[in-house]
Design a protein around this motif. Sequence first.
Motif, mmCIF file in Angstrom:
data_model
loop_
_atom_site.group_PDB
_atom_site.id
_atom_site.type_symbol
_atom_site.label_atom_id
_atom_site.label_comp_id
_atom_site.label_asym_id
_atom_site.label_seq_id
_atom_site.Cartn_x
_atom_site.Cartn_y
_atom_site.Cartn_z
ATOM 1 N N LEU A 72 64.275 71.796 31.256
ATOM 2 C CA LEU A 72 65.381 70.940 30.852
ATOM 3 C C LEU A 72 65.585 69.772 31.805
ATOM 4 N N ARG A 73 64.980 69.836 32.977
ATOM 5 C CA ARG A 73 65.216 68.833 34.009
ATOM 6 C C ARG A 73 64.200 67.714 33.939
ATOM 7 N N PRO A 74 64.603 66.506 34.371
ATOM 8 C CA PRO A 74 63.669 65.391 34.395
ATOM 9 C C PRO A 74 62.517 65.666 35.359
ATOM 10 N N GLN A 75 61.391 65.049 35.126
ATOM 11 C CA GLN A 75 60.221 65.197 35.993
ATOM 12 C C GLN A 75 60.596 64.909 37.437
ATOM 13 N N GLY A 76 60.278 65.836 38.332
ATOM 14 C CA GLY A 76 60.516 65.631 39.751
ATOM 15 C C GLY A 76 61.913 66.003 40.238
ATOM 16 N N PRO B 218 72.080 60.121 31.501
ATOM 17 C CA PRO B 218 72.286 61.503 31.942
ATOM 18 C C PRO B 218 71.382 62.478 31.193
ATOM 19 N N GLU B 219 70.871 63.454 31.937
ATOM 20 C CA GLU B 219 70.067 64.531 31.355
ATOM 21 C C GLU B 219 70.609 65.858 31.872
ATOM 22 N N PRO B 220 70.449 66.936 31.109
ATOM 23 C CA PRO B 220 70.995 68.235 31.527
ATOM 24 C C PRO B 220 70.484 68.673 32.892
ATOM 25 N N ASN B 221 71.379 69.261 33.660
ATOM 26 C CA ASN B 221 71.032 69.864 34.936
ATOM 27 C C ASN B 221 71.597 71.284 34.938
ATOM 28 N N LEU B 222 72.901 71.438 35.142
ATOM 29 C CA LEU B 222 73.525 72.754 35.021
ATOM 30 C C LEU B 222 74.134 72.960 33.639
ATOM 31 N N ALA B 223 74.256 71.886 32.861
ATOM 32 C CA ALA B 223 74.955 71.990 31.578
ATOM 33 C C ALA B 223 74.400 71.026 30.541
ATOM 34 N N THR B 224 74.699 71.346 29.300
ATOM 35 C CA THR B 224 74.513 70.414 28.196
ATOM 36 C C THR B 224 75.910 69.975 27.777
ATOM 37 N N TRP B 225 76.021 68.986 26.886
ATOM 38 C CA TRP B 225 77.342 68.498 26.531
ATOM 39 C C TRP B 225 77.356 67.844 25.168
ATOM 40 N N THR B 226 78.563 67.716 24.662
ATOM 41 C CA THR B 226 78.832 66.926 23.467
ATOM 42 C C THR B 226 80.017 66.020 23.797
ATOM 43 N N VAL B 227 80.129 64.931 23.044
ATOM 44 C CA VAL B 227 81.232 63.990 23.227
ATOM 45 C C VAL B 227 81.925 63.845 21.878
ATOM 46 N N SER B 228 83.255 63.881 21.899
ATOM 47 C CA SER B 228 84.016 63.739 20.652
ATOM 48 C C SER B 228 83.757 62.370 20.026
ATOM 49 N N LEU C 155 71.988 70.616 47.977
ATOM 50 C CA LEU C 155 72.490 71.979 48.000
ATOM 51 C C LEU C 155 73.340 72.317 46.777
ATOM 52 N N PHE C 156 74.012 71.299 46.232
ATOM 53 C CA PHE C 156 74.904 71.523 45.105
ATOM 54 C C PHE C 156 74.482 70.647 43.935
ATOM 55 N N ASP C 157 74.121 71.277 42.842
ATOM 56 C CA ASP C 157 73.703 70.569 41.640
ATOM 57 C C ASP C 157 74.902 70.183 40.794
ATOM 58 N N GLY C 158 74.809 69.022 40.156
ATOM 59 C CA GLY C 158 75.822 68.577 39.217
ATOM 60 C C GLY C 158 75.530 69.105 37.825
ATOM 61 N N LEU C 159 76.453 68.871 36.920
ATOM 62 C CA LEU C 159 76.279 69.317 35.543
ATOM 63 C C LEU C 159 75.139 68.573 34.864
ATOM 64 N N PHE C 160 74.906 67.340 35.289
ATOM 65 C CA PHE C 160 73.794 66.559 34.748
ATOM 66 C C PHE C 160 73.174 65.765 35.886
ATOM 67 N N ILE C 161 72.046 65.164 35.584
ATOM 68 C CA ILE C 161 71.336 64.354 36.555
ATOM 69 C C ILE C 161 70.880 63.078 35.857
ATOM 70 N N PRO C 162 70.998 61.925 36.505
ATOM 71 C CA PRO C 162 70.535 60.708 35.846
ATOM 72 C C PRO C 162 69.004 60.661 35.800
ATOM 73 N N ASN C 163 68.469 60.243 34.676
ATOM 74 C CA ASN C 163 67.030 60.055 34.566
ATOM 75 C C ASN C 163 66.646 58.927 35.519
#
Length: 170
Positions: A164-168, A15-25, A1-9
């Motif tokens: 943007l989401r992983p297969q399935g 991690p792959e994008p789900n609700l968001a993309t990201w950068t790391v310092s 019911l609730f999606d995270g910012l990313f989803i593990p492949n």
Amino acid sequence: LFDGLFIPNPETGLPEPNLATWTVSDDGTVYTFTLLEGLKWSDGEPITSADVKFTYDAIVSDKVESPHKTAIGSIVSVDVVDDRTVTVTLKSPDCTIWGSLGGFSALTPLPSHLYAADFSDFMTNPNNLAPTATSGAFMFDSYSSGEYVRLTANPNCCPDLIELRPQGAA
């Protein structure tokens, strides 16, 4: 019911994008998440970075009992930059933080517009058992304790995000 910012492949665990993309310092202590455009709760309200911060702040609040408190101990702050951008600052680089940030956790946004801003209703809010706003592919319809949960399709979910989401992934 609730999606995270990313989803593990499912194959690599990365991690792959789900609700968001990201950068790391460069020093590995600041994660900047940018929500994808056009995200909406199933009730039509926009999903914003304020929802991400609200959820994190609720988890660390003394008013909320959460098993996620210890898992996010390396987070110093979660800050809203704008409606679609949130930064997560860590005490020090911590590659295990991805496990704490994924799935239903500190950065799986909840619909802040349905909760008291001071978290006073967080543990008793009717939305906890019968959500009226979801971010995932499904919306809550009904349930009978110990018997079933009935879900329906979320018309506001992600039709233009599928690439943007992983297969399935939902």
